[in-house]
Design an enzyme around this catalytic site. Structure first.
Site, PDB file in Angstrom:
ATOM      1  N   SER A  49      10.345  31.110  25.151  1.00 16.83           N
ATOM      2  CA  SER A  49      11.592  31.862  25.081  1.00 16.83           C
ATOM      3  C   SER A  49      12.689  30.940  24.586  1.00 16.83           C
ATOM      4  O   SER A  49      12.859  29.834  25.090  1.00 16.83           O
ATOM      5  CB  SER A  49      11.968  32.416  26.465  1.00 16.83           C
ATOM      6  OG  SER A  49      13.251  32.995  26.441  1.00 16.83           O
ATOM      7  N   ARG A 299       6.044  34.308  19.862  1.00 17.83           N
ATOM      8  CA  ARG A 299       5.851  35.380  20.852  1.00 17.83           C
ATOM      9  C   ARG A 299       6.638  36.601  20.417  1.00 17.83           C
ATOM     10  O   ARG A 299       7.719  36.480  19.848  1.00 17.83           O
ATOM     11  CB  ARG A 299       6.344  34.914  22.238  1.00 17.83           C
ATOM     12  CG  ARG A 299       6.024  35.873  23.376  1.00 17.83           C
ATOM     13  CD  ARG A 299       4.549  35.894  23.678  1.00 17.83           C
ATOM     14  NE  ARG A 299       4.240  36.615  24.902  1.00 17.83           N
ATOM     15  CZ  ARG A 299       3.930  37.908  24.961  1.00 17.83           C
ATOM     16  NH1 ARG A 299       3.932  38.645  23.852  1.00 17.83           N
ATOM     17  NH2 ARG A 299       3.616  38.471  26.107  1.00 17.83           N
ATOM     18  N   THR A 335      15.722  37.118  30.540  1.00 14.31           N
ATOM     19  CA  THR A 335      15.181  36.474  31.739  1.00 14.31           C
ATOM     20  C   THR A 335      15.894  36.965  32.993  1.00 14.31           C
ATOM     21  O   THR A 335      15.258  37.241  34.019  1.00 14.31           O
ATOM     22  CB  THR A 335      15.293  34.945  31.628  1.00 14.31           C
ATOM     23  OG1 THR A 335      14.598  34.508  30.455  1.00 14.31           O
ATOM     24  CG2 THR A 335      14.687  34.261  32.840  1.00 14.31           C
ATOM     25  N   CYS A 494       1.037  37.522  10.947  1.00 14.26           N
ATOM     26  CA  CYS A 494       0.527  36.641  11.996  1.00 14.26           C
ATOM     27  C   CYS A 494       1.053  35.222  11.775  1.00 14.26           C
ATOM     28  O   CYS A 494       0.834  34.650  10.701  1.00 14.26           O
ATOM     29  CB  CYS A 494      -0.998  36.633  12.002  1.00 14.26           C
ATOM     30  SG  CYS A 494      -1.701  35.398  13.130  1.00 14.26           S
ATOM     31  N   CYS A 518      -5.282  31.884  17.760  1.00 11.72           N
ATOM     32  CA  CYS A 518      -4.329  32.859  18.303  1.00 11.72           C
ATOM     33  C   CYS A 518      -3.323  32.228  19.266  1.00 11.72           C
ATOM     34  O   CYS A 518      -3.694  31.500  20.188  1.00 11.72           O
ATOM     35  CB  CYS A 518      -5.090  33.977  19.004  1.00 11.72           C
ATOM     36  SG  CYS A 518      -4.045  35.297  19.659  1.00 11.72           S
ATOM     37  N   CYS A 521       0.756  35.921  20.555  1.00 10.45           N
ATOM     38  CA  CYS A 521       2.065  36.513  20.283  1.00 10.45           C
ATOM     39  C   CYS A 521       1.998  38.038  20.286  1.00 10.45           C
ATOM     40  O   CYS A 521       2.959  38.714  20.590  1.00 10.45           O
ATOM     41  CB  CYS A 521       2.635  36.002  18.967  1.00 10.45           C
ATOM     42  SG  CYS A 521       1.951  36.783  17.482  1.00 10.45           S
ATOM     43  N   CYS A 524      -0.074  41.313  15.914  1.00 11.78           N
ATOM     44  CA  CYS A 524      -1.117  42.105  15.266  1.00 11.78           C
ATOM     45  C   CYS A 524      -1.332  43.436  15.977  1.00 11.78           C
ATOM     46  O   CYS A 524      -1.594  44.465  15.337  1.00 11.78           O
ATOM     47  CB  CYS A 524      -2.428  41.323  15.196  1.00 11.78           C
ATOM     48  SG  CYS A 524      -3.041  40.751  16.795  1.00 11.78           S
TER      49      CYS A 524
END
Length: 549
Positions: A49, A299, A335, A494, A518, A521, A524
């Site tokens: 984040s 992410r 958050t 991606c 991978c 995130c 896809c």
């Protein structure tokens, strides 16, 4: 294994729920067992984040947090800046919008570090936390009520057969199951669909963005702890929603990232390369040039806001944090709202489990959680900004003008609520109608890099000999539709190079999935035009390994 409460996901929301449950039960002299499972190898290893933390919820959860010498929340924001990157080389500073005022009140943090600290606080209260355990399947009783989660098996080969290190998953059963998986959690999406939670709330579909981030170590002379810069404009086109952030953290570290709305329409856009272009802008480059890139990651995040929040409770449990979607988009903060949702869920679970009307055993009703959250400042805050993100559907300049009108004049009190339009996967234009491909320069190795180098910095790792956690529903759909119509956009949206086309023995292009790359995130699962990719959990403990994100 049986517990009173099972929390799936050791992020800010899940840990806040666990802490509130334990503090409430201890204050009342009750014994409530709480278990938290986390798919990352360690708490915080899958947390990413760009984070300027508002401590509103933390102040309520742990009032004495400032007195804890181990608390990593120390760098208060010292300056705010908002810049429009009007060209590849020029920028204009504008007044910082009210929603982005952080100076002297909010903190620049690494959320990975904050969650590790929260986990220690939770464990000290008696919460059981199991890292490296991925929630694979929901468990239902005969009435179709959720009564827990089954974790993933270990040691399954690609063939589906057990290997020598095989260990079966564990059934974790609970009277309350709280799903705190973060954006686009696989179990969360299952309950949203199974119980019709969007329809029950009259909610619109969720809309998303992809955030790509790095953490740098910079020279002391270049570092100004607490500096916060936000950007809009370059490299995004007029009709692409996107922006960047630059946060000066402690210890001469700078976090920076680029966020692009996944409702973009140009199939040629390469999200990783857009991030590299953004870093080359002089207004960005000056913050990191001469430094060393330490970590890379990506992410997705929820951007639907109030319009997209589903019904929060389901039979046997509830959705908390980004599993439901409480991000305040114009604030660029989620958050504090996620933590407050966890706090409210923990409180509701405690009250239901200890009520005189509670059943002696079996699941309890969590509907009071949503009622409480709707009476809280979270709902008030999201209501006030509900129209700002959909206002950018008209483009960057109209979106900025509308946001200014909303912030300074209407103040969120307009009697209408804008809609989000089509789901993100329906926005791509076919090649015949698409704009020209952007020109991406070769990486300079100074502030821009190639993908393998960046992936190495993410620490991502998956056992190769296991079934792919990226499930393809129709193996031929990519060659029949995605490649000829959109040019294979999965190779570009991606940010980890998971998808690539290779020629087979007959010269035909076939999609190859590099699942080991991978970053979890989940772009896809969101952006594929045919919704042909389903993200599920790999073996527990695998994926990225973030320490400062």
């Amino acid at each position: 294994m049986r517990y009173d409460v099972l929390v799936v996901g050791a992020g800010p929301a899940g840990l806040s729920a666990a802490i509130r449950l334990k503090t409430s039960s201890q204050a009342a002299g009750k014994d409530i067992s709480v278990c938290v499972i986390e798919k990352g190898a360690e708490v915080g290893s899958h947390i990413l984040s760009g984070n300027v933390l508002e401590t509103k919820a933390l102040d309520e959860l742990i009032p004495e947090w400032k007195e804890d010498p181990d608390c990593p929340i120390k760098v208060k924001v010292t300056s705010d800046a908002f810049r429009v990157l009007a060209s590849p080389t020029w920028s204009l500073r504008l007044p910082t919008p009210p929603t982005m005022h952080n100076k002297n009140k909010n903190y620049v943090v690494s959320l990975s570090e904050v969650t590790r600290w929260l986990a220690k606080r939770a464990e000290a209260l008696g919460v059981e936390i199991y890292s490296g355990f991925a929630g694979k399947n929901l468990l239902y009783n005969w009435d179709g009520v959720v009564e827990g989660v089954a974790t993933n098996d270990f040691g399954i080969a690609k063939s589906g057969q057990p290997k020598s290190n095989f260990a079966p998953g564990v059934d974790l059963r609970a009277r309350v199951t709280l799903l705190a998986e973060g954006c686009r959690g696989s179990l969360s999406e299952e309950v949203i669909s199974r119980f019709g939670l969007r329809q029950a709330a009259g909610a619109q579909h969720q809309t998303y963005a992809l955030g790509i981030k790095e953490v740098w170590q910079v020279p002391e002379a270049q570092h100004k702890a607490g500096t916060v810069v936000h950007t809009v404009g370059f490299p995004a086109s007029h009709n692409t929603y996107g922006g960047g952030f630059i946060y000066h953290m402690a210890d001469q570290k700078v976090a920076l990232g680029y966020v692009i709305g996944l409702d973009y329409d140009n199939p040629h856009i390469n999200t990783f390369q857009e991030f590299q272009r953004w870093k080359q802008h002089p207004a960005v480059r000056k913050h990191i040039e001469g430094g060393t890139c330490l970590q890379y990651g990506a992410r997705t995040l929820n951007e639907g806001g109030l319009q997209s929040i589903p019904k929060l409770s389901f039979p046997g449990g509830a959705l908390v944090g980004c599993s439901a979607g409480f991000l305040n988009v114009p604030k660029i903060k989620g958050t504090h709202t996620a933590m407050m949702s966890g706090l409210a869920a923990g409180e509701a679970a405690f009250r239901q489990l200890t009520s005189d009307k509670a059943p002696a055993k079996g699941p309890v009703d969590m509907s009071t959680y949503e009622e409480a959250l709707k009476r809280s400042w979270v709902w008030e805050e999201l209501t006030a900004v509900r129209n700002i993100r959909p206002g950018f559907r008209a483009g960057l300049i109209p979106g900025l003008l509308h946001a200014a009108l909303d912030a300074y004049v209407l103040r969120g009190k307009e009697p209408w609520t804008l809609r989000h339009g089509r789901p993100d996967n329906e926005h791509l234009k076919p090649l015949s109608a698409a704009p020209a491909p952007p020109a991406y320069a070769k990486p300079d190795g100074v502030v821009s890099f190639d993908l393998p180098t960046s992936l190495y910095r993410s620490g991502t790792n998956h056992e190769h000999d296991q079934p792919s956690h990226l499930k393809i529903k129709d193996e031929g759909e990519f060659e029949r539709s995605n490649l000829p119509h959109y040019g294979g956009p999965e190779t570009r949206y991606c940010p980890a190079g998971v998808y690539e086309y290779r020629a087979d023995q007959y010269g035909r292009q076939k999609l190859h999935v590099n699942a080991q790359n991978c970053l979890h995130c989940k772009a896809c699962d969101i952006k594929d035009p045919g919704r042909n990719i389903k993200w599920t959990v790999p073996e527990g403990g695998q994926g990225p390994s973030y320490t400062a994100m």
